[in-house]
Design an enzyme around this catalytic site. Structure first.
Site, mmCIF file in Angstrom:
data_model
loop_
_atom_site.group_PDB
_atom_site.id
_atom_site.type_symbol
_atom_site.label_atom_id
_atom_site.label_comp_id
_atom_site.label_asym_id
_atom_site.label_seq_id
_atom_site.Cartn_x
_atom_site.Cartn_y
_atom_site.Cartn_z
ATOM 1 C CG LEU A 1 -4.124 -6.974 -10.714
ATOM 2 C CD1 LEU A 1 -4.174 -8.221 -10.388
ATOM 3 C CD2 LEU A 1 -4.100 -6.735 -12.291
ATOM 4 C CG HIS B 1 -2.055 4.776 2.550
ATOM 5 N ND1 HIS B 1 -3.211 5.664 2.793
ATOM 6 C CD2 HIS B 1 -3.163 3.789 2.416
ATOM 7 C CE1 HIS B 1 -4.280 5.495 2.945
ATOM 8 N NE2 HIS B 1 -4.664 4.206 2.510
#
Length: 475
Positions: A206, A398
């Protein structure tokens, strides 16, 4: 990779010439010469094996960030036609089914928020469960977990984890059809019951980031982005459930391939025809795992919002987009002038719909689908927009893609020293594993700037914004 093995079709597209009598399909590799040279020869071997699988449509493709994986290379794309005996392969989806990135835009300016970054890092680390086997505060009974596997992010929103508005900006509106919880083993479900709302380990993170540069002002405005703005990227997947499904079905699909006489150039490419009982079983389990991942990222979004509200009472975090990069999706694509339904495997590759695509949210339909190319800890990330409908089955890179193995990284970096070095650069890392930090060192990955630039120059997606990390939570 030795480029002498390849034929260059244009500056950023290469092919592997077919030998006499070779019955495999075409192999296409997107990338610059330096990026391809940095890849292991195993990437070329693996994608050539993919090109030999039954029912492949068009070419077997690698993205500019490709590296060696299990079965398919990571960064591999391949589409199969169920009506022509096309297969589905667990190795073409990956073990971390529906691993992806949820990107949130904030109303905060980095300059104003910076004095509280240390406090924010500590609170996020205390709130977001991260690490191998780490469990959170949500513990589901079997019936509730089955509801997650059927409902995805829609289930999470109904339980109070986020807003209905989030779902407009999640692939498939937060829930894929075709999930069959009964096709998921009890062991897989047992591993997941305490892992909802957790980040995991490895390359998952995160990250609180600042928009440092805008490349495309019109698209950035549509995406709600501006220079100096804080955004948050949440990178994770289906946790233990997805990994166990991958393990379970590799065995089943290998048996199916043997039973049906499918020649496997590599046993890691265990597969079955999409329409076979085994193929349908795997699809049902895989779709359940996709919903699990979508629900997981939705819960993490809710936890992140709560933490930001503690530090910044004025904070508003909106979902910019949520997209997976380890899936097999049934989609319509034009091939040789005809529209066909295909099952597109993307393993370490992101779907990137072009402007005008009917499955895009209205807000983004004129500019294309948001795509996030995630960097490694400390190097930055990119937001791009899809540009091509027909190229690579609307797929793009990605992430940065590994340049060395985790074991190699451990020989080069010490976790604590690395974290201290990054802090001196203004990047705060919070992790439970010094070993994990060393494995994920920025230098263990390809140059994300090169990957994003080549992705654009190859026509797969165009750069919209560059994001510089400020706080990174790792497992």
């Amino acid at each position: 990779m030795n480029l002498q093995q390849l034929q260059q079709l244009h500056t950023y597209l290469w092919t592997l010439p077919q030998a006499s009598g070779d019955k495999r399909a075409q192999v296409l590799l997107y990338g610059s010469a330096p990026l391809l040279e940095s890849m292991d020869d195993k990437v070329l071997e693996q994608i050539a094996h993919v090109a030999a699988l039954p029912g492949l449509v068009g070419a077997a493709i690698t993205m500019p960030d490709a590296h060696w994986g299990y079965g398919f290379p990571i960064g591999g794309v391949a589409a199969f036609d169920a009506e022509q005996g096309g297969i589905i392969s667990a190795g073409g989806v990956g073990f971390d089914i529906s691993c992806g990135i949820r990107c949130l835009r904030s109303n905060l300016d980095a300059r104003d928020a910076a004095p509280y970054f240390n406090q924010l890092a500590d609170r996020l680390f205390a709130t977001i469960p991260a690490g191998v086997g780490e469990e959170g505060q949500i513990n589901l009974n079997p019936k509730q977990l089955d509801q997650v596997l059927l409902g995805g992010a829609q289930w999470a929103v109904k339980q109070g984890y986020g807003d209905l508005a989030d779902l407009d900006y999640v692939e498939e509106n937060g829930c894929v059809s075709g999930a069959v919880p009964g096709n998921v083993s009890e062991l897989a479900k047992k591993r997941q019951r305490g892992e909802m709302g957790t980040l995991g380990s490895g390359n998952h993170y995160l990250e609180v980031q600042v928009v440092e540069r805008i490349y495309d002002n019109v698209t950035a405005q549509a995406f709600g982005l501006r220079e100096g703005q804080l955004v948050i990227s949440i990178h994770c997947g289906s946790r233990g459930l997805g990994h166990q499904i991958g393990t379970d079905y590799l065995i089943m699909l290998a048996k199916a391939a043997s039973r049906l006489g499918i020649h496997l150039p590599d046993r890691e490419l265990a597969c079955a025809p999409i329409k076979s009982p085994e193929g349908q079983q795997y699809l049902g389990a895989m779709n359940a795992a996709i919903n699990c991942a979508l629900a997981n990222r939705q819960i993490l979004t809710h936890l992140t919002r709560g933490t930001f509200a503690e530090i910044y009472p004025q904070a508003s975090l909106e979902t910019l987009f949520d997209i997976s990069h380890n899936t097999c999706k049934e989609e319509q694509h034009e091939v040789d002038g005809k529209t066909r339904w295909l099952h597109v495997h993307r393993k370490g590759a992101t779907r990137a719909f072009a402007p005008g695509h009917p499955r895009l949210p209205t807000r983004y339909r004129d500019v294309g689908q948001p795509v996030i190319i995630g960097g490694s800890m400390g190097t930055g990330s990119y937001i791009l927009a899809g540009t091509s409908t027909n190229q690579a089955f609307a797929s793009c890179s990605h992430g940065a893609g590994r340049a060395m193995s985790r074991n190699q990284a451990l020989k080069h970096w010490d976790g604590r020293t690395l974290i201290n070095d990054l802090e001196r650069q203004g990047i705060l890392i919070r992790t439970r594993s010094m070993r994990g930090a060393a494995e994920e060192a920025p230098g263990a990955y390809k140059d994300v700037d090169q990957v994003a630039e080549v992705t654009e120059q190859a026509g797969l997606a165009r750069r919209v914004a560059f994001l510089r990390p400020k706080v990174c939570i790792k497992g």
